[in-house]
Design a protein around this motif. Structure first.
Motif, PDB file in Angstrom:
ATOM      1  N   ARG A 187      47.794  20.225  53.454  1.00 29.76           N
ATOM      2  CA  ARG A 187      46.756  21.190  53.104  1.00 29.76           C
ATOM      3  C   ARG A 187      47.276  22.128  52.016  1.00 29.76           C
ATOM      4  O   ARG A 187      48.389  22.647  52.106  1.00 29.76           O
ATOM      5  CB  ARG A 187      46.326  21.996  54.334  1.00 29.76           C
ATOM      6  N   GLN A 188      46.454  22.356  51.001  1.00 28.71           N
ATOM      7  CA  GLN A 188      46.821  23.226  49.882  1.00 28.71           C
ATOM      8  C   GLN A 188      45.639  24.125  49.540  1.00 28.71           C
ATOM      9  O   GLN A 188      44.494  23.667  49.485  1.00 28.71           O
ATOM     10  CB  GLN A 188      47.216  22.398  48.651  1.00 28.71           C
ATOM     11  N   ILE A 189      45.939  25.406  49.301  1.00 26.65           N
ATOM     12  CA  ILE A 189      44.910  26.390  48.953  1.00 26.65           C
ATOM     13  C   ILE A 189      45.387  27.165  47.733  1.00 26.65           C
ATOM     14  O   ILE A 189      46.529  27.624  47.698  1.00 26.65           O
ATOM     15  CB  ILE A 189      44.632  27.369  50.110  1.00 26.65           C
ATOM     16  N   GLU A 190      44.517  27.338  46.759  1.00 27.79           N
ATOM     17  CA  GLU A 190      44.838  28.131  45.583  1.00 27.79           C
ATOM     18  C   GLU A 190      44.014  29.409  45.598  1.00 27.79           C
ATOM     19  O   GLU A 190      42.797  29.372  45.828  1.00 27.79           O
ATOM     20  CB  GLU A 190      44.555  27.346  44.299  1.00 27.79           C
ATOM     21  N   PHE A 191      44.692  30.529  45.358  1.00 26.28           N
ATOM     22  CA  PHE A 191      44.042  31.833  45.311  1.00 26.28           C
ATOM     23  C   PHE A 191      44.137  32.368  43.893  1.00 26.28           C
ATOM     24  O   PHE A 191      45.220  32.423  43.302  1.00 26.28           O
ATOM     25  CB  PHE A 191      44.712  32.798  46.291  1.00 26.28           C
ATOM     26  N   ILE A 192      43.003  32.756  43.332  1.00 25.03           N
ATOM     27  CA  ILE A 192      42.908  33.224  41.960  1.00 25.03           C
ATOM     28  C   ILE A 192      42.253  34.597  41.980  1.00 25.03           C
ATOM     29  O   ILE A 192      41.239  34.792  42.667  1.00 25.03           O
ATOM     30  CB  ILE A 192      42.077  32.249  41.103  1.00 25.03           C
ATOM     31  N   GLY A 193      42.827  35.559  41.235  1.00 24.06           N
ATOM     32  CA  GLY A 193      42.179  36.855  41.275  1.00 24.06           C
ATOM     33  C   GLY A 193      42.937  37.954  40.570  1.00 24.06           C
ATOM     34  O   GLY A 193      43.724  37.724  39.642  1.00 24.06           O
ATOM     35  N   ASP A 194      42.707  39.164  41.061  1.00 27.59           N
ATOM     36  CA  ASP A 194      43.267  40.376  40.490  1.00 27.59           C
ATOM     37  C   ASP A 194      44.153  41.054  41.530  1.00 27.59           C
ATOM     38  O   ASP A 194      44.748  40.379  42.373  1.00 27.59           O
ATOM     39  CB  ASP A 194      42.142  41.282  39.996  1.00 27.59           C
ATOM     40  N   SER A 195      44.243  42.381  41.485  1.00 33.66           N
ATOM     41  CA  SER A 195      45.141  43.107  42.384  1.00 33.66           C
ATOM     42  C   SER A 195      44.806  42.907  43.853  1.00 33.66           C
ATOM     43  O   SER A 195      45.692  42.966  44.712  1.00 33.66           O
ATOM     44  CB  SER A 195      45.115  44.601  42.047  1.00 33.66           C
ATOM     45  N   HIS A 196      43.536  42.674  44.178  1.00 30.57           N
ATOM     46  CA  HIS A 196      43.165  42.451  45.582  1.00 30.57           C
ATOM     47  C   HIS A 196      43.781  41.158  46.110  1.00 30.57           C
ATOM     48  O   HIS A 196      44.044  41.037  47.316  1.00 30.57           O
ATOM     49  CB  HIS A 196      41.642  42.398  45.722  1.00 30.57           C
ATOM     50  N   THR A 197      44.002  40.194  45.246  1.00 33.12           N
ATOM     51  CA  THR A 197      44.653  38.950  45.650  1.00 33.12           C
ATOM     52  C   THR A 197      46.171  39.086  45.600  1.00 33.12           C
ATOM     53  O   THR A 197      46.880  38.487  46.415  1.00 33.12           O
ATOM     54  CB  THR A 197      44.180  37.792  44.754  1.00 33.12           C
ATOM     55  N   VAL A 198      46.675  39.883  44.647  1.00 31.84           N
ATOM     56  CA  VAL A 198      48.118  40.113  44.546  1.00 31.84           C
ATOM     57  C   VAL A 198      48.666  40.779  45.810  1.00 31.84           C
ATOM     58  O   VAL A 198      49.786  40.488  46.253  1.00 31.84           O
ATOM     59  CB  VAL A 198      48.437  40.973  43.306  1.00 31.84           C
ATOM     60  N   GLY A 199      47.887  41.705  46.400  1.00 33.00           N
ATOM     61  CA  GLY A 199      48.410  42.554  47.473  1.00 33.00           C
ATOM     62  C   GLY A 199      48.982  43.853  46.929  1.00 33.00           C
ATOM     63  O   GLY A 199      49.928  44.411  47.472  1.00 33.00           O
ATOM     64  N   TYR A 200      48.370  44.352  45.869  1.00 39.07           N
ATOM     65  CA  TYR A 200      48.799  45.564  45.166  1.00 39.07           C
ATOM     66  C   TYR A 200      48.894  46.743  46.135  1.00 39.07           C
ATOM     67  O   TYR A 200      47.894  47.158  46.724  1.00 39.07           O
ATOM     68  CB  TYR A 200      47.775  45.832  44.076  1.00 39.07           C
ATOM     69  N   GLY A 201      50.101  47.273  46.314  1.00 37.28           N
ATOM     70  CA  GLY A 201      50.295  48.461  47.141  1.00 37.28           C
ATOM     71  C   GLY A 201      49.783  48.334  48.556  1.00 37.28           C
ATOM     72  O   GLY A 201      49.463  49.339  49.199  1.00 37.28           O
ATOM     73  N   SER A 231      47.148  41.835  38.532  1.00 32.21           N
ATOM     74  CA  SER A 231      46.493  43.116  38.743  1.00 32.21           C
ATOM     75  C   SER A 231      45.890  43.626  37.438  1.00 32.21           C
ATOM     76  O   SER A 231      46.480  43.510  36.366  1.00 32.21           O
ATOM     77  CB  SER A 231      47.502  44.135  39.269  1.00 32.21           C
ATOM     78  N   GLY A 232      44.698  44.207  37.539  1.00 39.41           N
ATOM     79  CA  GLY A 232      44.059  44.834  36.394  1.00 39.41           C
ATOM     80  C   GLY A 232      43.256  43.911  35.514  1.00 39.41           C
ATOM     81  O   GLY A 232      42.591  44.378  34.575  1.00 39.41           O
ATOM     82  N   ARG A 233      43.257  42.615  35.771  1.00 38.67           N
ATOM     83  CA  ARG A 233      42.575  41.664  34.894  1.00 38.67           C
ATOM     84  C   ARG A 233      41.186  41.325  35.447  1.00 38.67           C
ATOM     85  O   ARG A 233      40.951  41.331  36.658  1.00 38.67           O
ATOM     86  CB  ARG A 233      43.395  40.394  34.712  1.00 38.67           C
ATOM     87  N   GLY A 234      40.287  41.000  34.527  1.00 39.26           N
ATOM     88  CA  GLY A 234      38.944  40.621  34.912  1.00 39.26           C
ATOM     89  C   GLY A 234      38.557  39.277  34.336  1.00 39.26           C
ATOM     90  O   GLY A 234      39.407  38.510  33.860  1.00 39.26           O
ATOM     91  N   VAL A 235      37.271  39.002  34.367  1.00 34.74           N
ATOM     92  CA  VAL A 235      36.753  37.752  33.820  1.00 34.74           C
ATOM     93  C   VAL A 235      36.544  37.880  32.320  1.00 34.74           C
ATOM     94  O   VAL A 235      36.987  37.028  31.538  1.00 34.74           O
ATOM     95  CB  VAL A 235      35.433  37.359  34.514  1.00 34.74           C
ATOM     96  N   VAL A 236      35.880  38.953  31.889  1.00 32.90           N
ATOM     97  CA  VAL A 236      35.718  39.210  30.451  1.00 32.90           C
ATOM     98  C   VAL A 236      36.267  40.577  30.052  1.00 32.90           C
ATOM     99  O   VAL A 236      36.456  40.855  28.863  1.00 32.90           O
ATOM    100  CB  VAL A 236      34.229  39.126  30.021  1.00 32.90           C
TER     101      VAL A 236
END
Length: 368
Positions: free
Chosen positions: A147-161, A202-207
């Protein structure tokens, strides 16, 4: 009692039933034998055999029979978490470059060691130099998880603080309290006994990045192993059955500034929806059998929650049938700078697991 190992010439033990020790080794023992590790995350192999990594959440695993095992840390500030046989992790914070020995295990026999990156590394990559065995230690091949899962995102996915006890944090405190190994990706993967990647910044968006700052957006950075775009990302054997994406908080969390490409919020929303659908289509072409789930941690009725829901609708109309939406409102946001805490990460992970459990034919049949 947990202590933290920092710097050179230190050793750490966990007391009680588990007494494993991690120690920096000043003089390299003779006859060390390198062997391959299971690598989970994007890496760039160097001529000396070391692995550069920059995306968060990278982890390295190896199996062995014996009383001790070694690994090498290269340059770059990093916060690592070491766990043997699934026991509580030992923090290794900003270790000096060099060789480290892991010994004094809870039991004898075959062991599984994981070295996981907990910190974010936007400023530059860090290096992992691999695992090594001394005389009397024999490597044991670890089968990869099916089983493999990929997580893509911003600070909420990073675990920021996410481990912080306060919301007001300095940049150094953000770095120190960010722990991707306790974040959403690690929690969901543990629930399904899956390998995982965390491809988030962290800090990145789609556009649009946070407050309109200039840098690659997440879709622009995504194709590459390192943030300098020097090498494409193509991890061998990577074929996730689930791709979980959370993007949009940074696109919409701040007012538009003068000189940005969008004169109105409506123009920003239109650009976001079109670009996010294109990104979802790219992910679908890359992994056509994967189930894609878009999630967002935001209040009900918020601009970003509405926009993510619209992206899911448009992606379905574009031909992506296996795509879902998981809104996660009502979080405490007690981490640094009003980010999800570890308790919030657990709530997000539980929401994702409930959604995935309700889907048909996601996982491969048989062993996992």
């Amino acid at each position: 009692m947990r202590k933290t190992l920092m710097g050179l010439g230190a050793a750490l033990c966990l007391q009680g039933a588990m007494a494993q020790e991690v120690a920096h080794v000043a003089a390299e023992p003779a006859g060390l034998k390198p062997w391959s590790a299971n690598v989970n995350g994007r890496v760039a192999k160097q001529p000396d055999g070391s692995l550069l990594r920059q995306w968060p959440g990278t982890y390295f695993e190896t199996g062995f029979n014996g009383d001790e095992v070694y690994f090498r840390v290269g340059p770059g500030d990093v916060s690592l978490r070491l766990s043997v046989d699934g026991e509580a992790a030992i923090p290794l914070v900003k270790p000096a470059p060099g060789l480290y020995r892991v010994s004094h295990f809870k039991r004898s026999g075959t062991h599984r060691l994981r070295v996981a990156v907990a910190s974010e590394s936007q400023s530059g990559p860090t290096a992992f130099g691999g695992f090594f065995a001394a005389a009397g230690t024999e490597p044991v091949a670890l089968p990869g998880r099916s089983r493999q899962i990929e997580f893509i995102g911003d600070s909420h996915t990073v675990g920021y603080g996410n481990t912080s006890t306060v919301r007001q944090c300095t940049p150094a405190e953000v770095w120190a309290t960010t722990d991707t190994s306790q974040g959403v990706g690690a929690l969901v993967a543990a629930h399904y006994d899956a390998d995982y990647q965390v491809n988030a910044i962290s800090g990145r968006g789609v556009v649009r990045n946070y407050d309109g700052f200039a840098a690659d957006t997440l879709p622009q950075a995504y194709p590459f192993a390192l943030f300098d775009r020097s090498q494409p990302a193509d991890p061998p054997g990577w074929g996730p059955q689930v791709i979980a994406v959370s993007l949009g908080t940074n696109d919409f969390s701040t007012p538009l500034r003068a000189g940005e490409p969008w004169a109105t919020r409506e123009q920003l929303r239109e650009a976001y929806e079109a670009a996010f659908v294109r990104f979802a289509e790219q992910l679908h072409r890359r992994h056509p059998g994967a189930y894609i789930v878009l999630w967002i941690a935001a209040p009900d009725g918020s601009e970003v929650q509405t926009e993510v829901a619209r992206v899911v609708e448009q992606a379905r109309r574009s031909g992506i049938a296996r795509i879902g939406f998981v809104p996660v409102p009502g979080l405490g946001m007690a981490g640094c700078d009003w980010h999800p805490s570890v308790a919030d990460d657990r709530r997000i992970a539980d929401a994702l697991a409930r959604h995935l459990d309700g889907q048909q034919n996601i996982w491969p049949a048989g062993r996992h």
